[in-house]
Scaffold this motif. Structure first.
Motif, mmCIF file in Angstrom:
data_model
loop_
_atom_site.group_PDB
_atom_site.id
_atom_site.type_symbol
_atom_site.label_atom_id
_atom_site.label_comp_id
_atom_site.label_asym_id
_atom_site.label_seq_id
_atom_site.Cartn_x
_atom_site.Cartn_y
_atom_site.Cartn_z
ATOM 1 N N ALA A 1 6.593 -8.390 0.101
ATOM 2 C CA ALA A 1 7.119 -7.034 -0.126
ATOM 3 C C ALA A 1 8.356 -6.789 0.722
ATOM 4 O O ALA A 1 8.623 -7.500 1.703
ATOM 5 N N ASN A 2 9.102 -5.786 0.335
ATOM 6 C CA ASN A 2 10.275 -5.372 1.107
ATOM 7 C C ASN A 2 9.780 -4.768 2.424
ATOM 8 O O ASN A 2 8.997 -3.810 2.413
ATOM 9 N N ALA B 1 11.100 -2.798 4.537
ATOM 10 C CA ALA B 1 11.420 -1.377 4.703
ATOM 11 C C ALA B 1 10.375 -0.515 3.999
ATOM 12 O O ALA B 1 9.974 0.535 4.519
ATOM 13 N N ASP B 2 9.900 -0.955 2.838
ATOM 14 C CA ASP B 2 8.865 -0.211 2.115
ATOM 15 C C ASP B 2 7.546 -0.232 2.876
ATOM 16 O O ASP B 2 6.843 0.779 2.947
ATOM 17 N N VAL B 3 7.209 -1.390 3.429
ATOM 18 C CA VAL B 3 5.950 -1.505 4.184
ATOM 19 C C VAL B 3 5.998 -0.624 5.428
ATOM 20 O O VAL B 3 5.038 0.085 5.739
ATOM 21 N N ALA C 1 7.829 2.068 5.874
ATOM 22 C CA ALA C 1 7.771 3.468 5.446
ATOM 23 C C ALA C 1 6.337 3.869 5.105
ATOM 24 O O ALA C 1 5.887 4.966 5.464
ATOM 25 N N ASP C 2 5.604 2.989 4.432
ATOM 26 C CA ASP C 2 4.204 3.277 4.120
ATOM 27 C C ASP C 2 3.349 3.358 5.379
ATOM 28 O O ASP C 2 2.459 4.200 5.493
ATOM 29 N N TYR D 1 -1.529 -2.988 0.892
ATOM 30 C CA TYR D 1 -1.208 -4.182 1.677
ATOM 31 C C TYR D 1 -2.438 -4.714 2.409
ATOM 32 O O TYR D 1 -2.344 -5.680 3.152
#
Length: 117
Positions: free
Chosen positions: A83-84, A86-88, A90-91, A115
């Motif tokens: 996964a990206n 930055a997305d992880v 942010a989550d 995740y």
């Protein structure tokens, strides 16, 4: 049939009592008016979907303990390498209600459900 007598002695016959009769259209209207609230309630229940229910067999969320020298970015690479990052991150910030990306060693963080696997 009875009559009504006035003080002048003059008597008038009482009007005959008539029985109320419903026509086919009248019965249809009354049936529609009575069933309308039930139909509306069923539609609302169907649109609502029954609401959310809690289950007693729910699993505890997956957690990770921050080690010395780790950051949210390194955790993101470890938890979801495909996964990206930055997305992880942010989550992770959203799930753990963190104000910033800085974490301390020993801090326990909840892993976002997508995740955790």
């Amino acid at each position: 049939m009875s009559s009504i007598t006035y003080s002048t002695g003059f008597a008038l016959p009482a009007a005959p009592r008539t029985r109320l009769r419903l026509t086919r259209r009248g019965r249809a209207v009354i049936t529609a008016l009575v069933s309308l609230p039930l139909v509306i309630a069923l539609i609302m229940l169907a649109l609502n979907g029954g609401g959310a229910t809690a289950t007693s067999g729910a699993e505890a969320p997956t957690t990770v303990t921050v080690q010395a020298g780790q950051s949210l970015w390194s955790l993101a690479g470890t938890l979801a390498p495909e996964a990206n990052p930055a997305d992880v991150v942010a989550d992770m910030l959203a799930v753990n209600s963190l104000d910033s990306a800085s974490v301390q060693p020993g801090q326990v963080l909840i892993v976002p459900e997508r995740y955790a696997g």
